[in-house]
Design a protein around this motif. Structure first.
Motif, PDB file in Angstrom:
ATOM      1  N   ALA A   3      -6.494  18.301  -6.961  1.00 10.46           N
ATOM      2  CA  ALA A   3      -5.586  19.283  -7.565  1.00 10.46           C
ATOM      3  C   ALA A   3      -6.011  19.663  -8.971  1.00 10.46           C
ATOM      4  CB  ALA A   3      -4.166  18.725  -7.579  1.00 10.46           C
ATOM      5  N   ALA A   4      -6.333  18.647  -9.781  1.00 13.08           N
ATOM      6  CA  ALA A   4      -6.606  18.900 -11.189  1.00 13.08           C
ATOM      7  C   ALA A   4      -7.864  19.744 -11.382  1.00 13.08           C
ATOM      8  CB  ALA A   4      -6.746  17.577 -11.933  1.00 13.08           C
ATOM      9  N   ARG A   5      -8.709  19.836 -10.368  1.00 18.90           N
ATOM     10  CA  ARG A   5      -9.951  20.592 -10.538  1.00 18.90           C
ATOM     11  C   ARG A   5      -9.833  22.039 -10.075  1.00 18.90           C
ATOM     12  NH1 ARG A   5     -13.387  16.878  -7.803  1.00 18.90           N
ATOM     13  NH2 ARG A   5     -13.426  14.963  -9.009  1.00 18.90           N
ATOM     14  N   ARG A   6      -8.640  22.397  -9.546  1.00 16.48           N
ATOM     15  CA  ARG A   6      -8.466  23.785  -9.134  1.00 16.48           C
ATOM     16  C   ARG A   6      -8.652  24.691 -10.330  1.00 16.48           C
ATOM     17  NH1 ARG A   6      -3.796  25.248  -5.269  1.00 16.48           N
ATOM     18  NH2 ARG A   6      -4.941  24.912  -3.376  1.00 16.48           N
ATOM     19  N   ASN A   7      -9.238  25.817 -10.118  1.00 16.60           N
ATOM     20  CA  ASN A   7      -9.576  26.665 -11.228  1.00 16.60           C
ATOM     21  C   ASN A   7      -9.194  28.105 -10.922  1.00 16.60           C
ATOM     22  OD1 ASN A   7     -10.581  27.220 -13.712  1.00 16.60           O
ATOM     23  ND2 ASN A   7     -12.693  27.414 -13.015  1.00 16.60           N
ATOM     24  N   ALA A  33       4.119  26.486  -3.708  1.00 11.69           N
ATOM     25  CA  ALA A  33       3.263  26.179  -4.868  1.00 11.69           C
ATOM     26  C   ALA A  33       1.795  26.205  -4.447  1.00 11.69           C
ATOM     27  CB  ALA A  33       3.632  24.816  -5.445  1.00 11.69           C
ATOM     28  N   GLU A  34       1.518  25.684  -3.262  1.00 17.78           N
ATOM     29  CA  GLU A  34       0.135  25.697  -2.778  1.00 17.78           C
ATOM     30  C   GLU A  34      -0.328  27.113  -2.488  1.00 17.78           C
ATOM     31  OE1 GLU A  34      -0.920  21.487  -1.260  1.00 17.78           O
ATOM     32  OE2 GLU A  34      -0.015  22.678   0.340  1.00 17.78           O
ATOM     33  N   ASN A  35       0.588  27.904  -1.920  1.00 19.85           N
ATOM     34  CA  ASN A  35       0.225  29.289  -1.590  1.00 19.85           C
ATOM     35  C   ASN A  35      -0.178  30.084  -2.819  1.00 19.85           C
ATOM     36  OD1 ASN A  35       0.519  29.101   1.129  1.00 19.85           O
ATOM     37  ND2 ASN A  35       2.643  29.815   1.153  1.00 19.85           N
ATOM     38  N   ILE A  36       0.494  29.816  -3.947  1.00 22.85           N
ATOM     39  CA  ILE A  36       0.123  30.585  -5.142  1.00 22.85           C
ATOM     40  C   ILE A  36      -0.908  29.839  -5.989  1.00 22.85           C
ATOM     41  CG2 ILE A  36       2.253  31.938  -5.226  1.00 22.85           C
ATOM     42  CD1 ILE A  36       3.275  30.104  -7.394  1.00 22.85           C
ATOM     43  N   GLY A  37      -1.345  28.672  -5.503  1.00 22.52           N
ATOM     44  CA  GLY A  37      -2.459  27.980  -6.150  1.00 22.52           C
ATOM     45  C   GLY A  37      -2.097  27.176  -7.378  1.00 22.52           C
ATOM     46  N   LEU A  38      -0.843  26.707  -7.462  1.00 26.54           N
ATOM     47  CA  LEU A  38      -0.495  25.857  -8.607  1.00 26.54           C
ATOM     48  C   LEU A  38      -1.163  24.499  -8.436  1.00 26.54           C
ATOM     49  CD1 LEU A  38       3.340  26.575  -9.065  1.00 26.54           C
ATOM     50  CD2 LEU A  38       1.414  27.521 -10.350  1.00 26.54           C
ATOM     51  N   SER A  39      -1.548  23.879  -9.556  1.00 23.14           N
ATOM     52  CA  SER A  39      -2.208  22.577  -9.444  1.00 23.14           C
ATOM     53  C   SER A  39      -1.225  21.424  -9.650  1.00 23.14           C
ATOM     54  CB  SER A  39      -3.372  22.468 -10.421  1.00 23.14           C
ATOM     55  OG  SER A  39      -2.954  22.824 -11.701  1.00 23.14           O
ATOM     56  N   HIS A 265      10.400  33.819 -10.487  1.00 18.78           N
ATOM     57  CA  HIS A 265       9.521  33.419  -9.387  1.00 18.78           C
ATOM     58  C   HIS A 265       8.768  32.128  -9.720  1.00 18.78           C
ATOM     59  CE1 HIS A 265      10.348  37.239  -7.450  1.00 18.78           C
ATOM     60  NE2 HIS A 265      10.252  37.767  -8.666  1.00 18.78           N
ATOM     61  N   LEU A 266       8.496  31.373  -8.683  1.00 21.27           N
ATOM     62  CA  LEU A 266       7.791  30.105  -8.846  1.00 21.27           C
ATOM     63  C   LEU A 266       6.445  30.327  -9.545  1.00 21.27           C
ATOM     64  CD1 LEU A 266       8.140  27.082  -7.911  1.00 21.27           C
ATOM     65  CD2 LEU A 266       6.597  27.646  -6.035  1.00 21.27           C
ATOM     66  N   GLY A 267       6.174  29.497 -10.533  1.00 16.17           N
ATOM     67  CA  GLY A 267       4.854  29.519 -11.175  1.00 16.17           C
ATOM     68  C   GLY A 267       4.650  30.616 -12.202  1.00 16.17           C
ATOM     69  N   VAL A 268       5.273  31.796 -11.985  1.00 14.03           N
ATOM     70  CA  VAL A 268       5.014  32.927 -12.879  1.00 14.03           C
ATOM     71  C   VAL A 268       6.255  33.429 -13.610  1.00 14.03           C
ATOM     72  CG1 VAL A 268       2.957  33.721 -11.657  1.00 14.03           C
ATOM     73  CG2 VAL A 268       5.208  34.564 -10.953  1.00 14.03           C
ATOM     74  N   GLY A 269       7.426  32.859 -13.296  1.00 11.70           N
ATOM     75  CA  GLY A 269       8.654  33.263 -13.984  1.00 11.70           C
ATOM     76  C   GLY A 269       9.018  34.706 -13.695  1.00 11.70           C
ATOM     77  N   LYS A 270       9.179  35.507 -14.759  1.00 11.41           N
ATOM     78  CA  LYS A 270       9.549  36.907 -14.562  1.00 11.41           C
ATOM     79  C   LYS A 270       8.303  37.770 -14.412  1.00 11.41           C
ATOM     80  CE  LYS A 270      14.071  36.346 -16.575  1.00 11.41           C
ATOM     81  NZ  LYS A 270      14.909  36.374 -17.764  1.00 11.41           N
ATOM     82  N   GLY A 271       7.162  37.138 -14.190  1.00  5.91           N
ATOM     83  CA  GLY A 271       5.985  37.952 -13.876  1.00  5.91           C
ATOM     84  C   GLY A 271       4.658  37.442 -14.378  1.00  5.91           C
TER      85      GLY A 271
END
Ligand code: AMP
Ligand code: ZN
Ligand code: FE
Ligand code: FE
Length: 296
Positions: A3-7, A33-39, A265-271
């Motif tokens: 996970a930590a190496r996702r870029n 979270a995985e779909n949007i690529g969060l680590s 929205h998950l990961g990005v908030g209001k955008g």
């Protein structure tokens, strides 16, 4: 994939699930979270570690790192004070006991809010609120959603403005832990206490906010939530400055709730939020310093 190496490596450390007033289950949150690529993510439900416990026991293999978390409401009459707890031991007995007291107070308060709404002429049963809640901790956003479903108001926000906000006609306050107790509860369960969304304290200026932070630090606070959808660039800069000045960690998250806060929205908030993974590294590093390396 590690996970930590996702870029690039982005995170969301403030998420609500069906264990409190979010509308996605912990496993749905992990998948999203995985779909949007969060680590890395932290499920930080109100006054319960159940969301985190469920996420950690999710048997599907996944590559997003999960930090156990919680968000505890503290008693702060002139505003709203929430203390996030990271890398907390979800099975800690004394934590569970303290949370039980808070949860019981919350349940009693919810019943009284519904009673107030009935007295205001709204036909509502508590069972309808339970149904919307999906079985986790019930909160005002659930009551708000029932009001929307019934067509009493157009939106959750309108439900708060018209009925549920502090001082509103259906509002009932509830027992909250004193700030130092909320912090100590997290520390006793080996968690890292962090002040959530500092603007909700309603401090009049930077000096007043700084005084509050210093008091909280004396009580054991370790960090400040700097990245948050409602923090503009000036607030962010201010919180960073205060964190650096007082040796506090920085964290960030969207406060994703799903249906109860559809604009976030998950990961990005209001955008456009992008919260860097290095904050997680700092959290973990501090845990080594605070509680002794290798304790987890
Ligand atoms: P409770 O913990 O039951 O007292 O409810 C507090 C929750 O209500 C917090 O998660 C807030 O994010 C949420 N909340 C407060 N004001 C609003 C609003 N205007 N619209 C949507 N959610 C809100
Ligand atoms: Zn909430
Ligand atoms: Fe909060
Ligand atoms: Fe929250």
């Amino acid at each position: 994939m590690e996970a930590a190496r996702r870029n690039p490596s982005f995170i969301d450390l403030h998420i609500h699930s069906t264990a409190s007033d979010g509308s996605s289950s912990p496993s749905e949150i992990i998948k999203a979270a995985e779909n949007i690529g969060l680590s890395a993510i932290a499920i930080t439900d109100h006054d319960t570690v159940e969301g985190s416990a469920q996420a950690l026991s999710d048997l599907q293999s996944h590559c997003v790192e999960i930090l156990p978390g919680i968000e505890i409401s503290a008693d702060f009459p002139s505003g709203s004070m929430h203390i996030l707890g990271y890398l907390i031991r979800v099975d800690d007995l004394s934590l569970r006991q303290t949370l039980k007291i808070v949860q019981e107070a919350r349940a009693k308060r919810n019943l009284r809010i519904v009673k107030n709404l009935r007295e205001l002429g709204i036909d509502m049963k508590y069972d309808e609120v339970i149904e919307v809640s999906g079985g986790g901790q019930v909160g005002r956003p659930h009551i708000a959603q029932v009001l929307v479903h019934k067509g009493v108001v157009q939106s959750v926000d309108e439900a708060f403005k018209t009925f549920l906000k502090k001082g509103g006609p259906a509002y009932v306050s509830r027992y909250r832990l004193p700030p130092s107790e909320a912090i100590q509860t997290i520390l006793r369960a080996a968690g890292i206490p962090v002040l959530a969304h500092p603007f909700t304290l309603n401090a009049r200026n930077e000096r007043e906010l700084e005084r509050i932070l210093v008091d909280l630090k004396q009580a054991g606070l370790k960090g400040v939530e700097v990245y948050y959808p409602d923090h503009g660039s000036r607030s962010k800069a201010q919180y960073k400055r205060l964190a650096l000045r007082h040796g506090l960690l920085m964290t960030g998250g969207t406060d994703f709730h799903g249906a109860a806060k559809p604009e976030v929205h998950l990961g990005v908030g209001k955008g456009d939020m992008r919260i860097p993974y290095r904050l997680v590294e700092e959290l973990k590093k501090s845990k080594g310093v605070v509680h002794g390396l290798g304790k987890r």
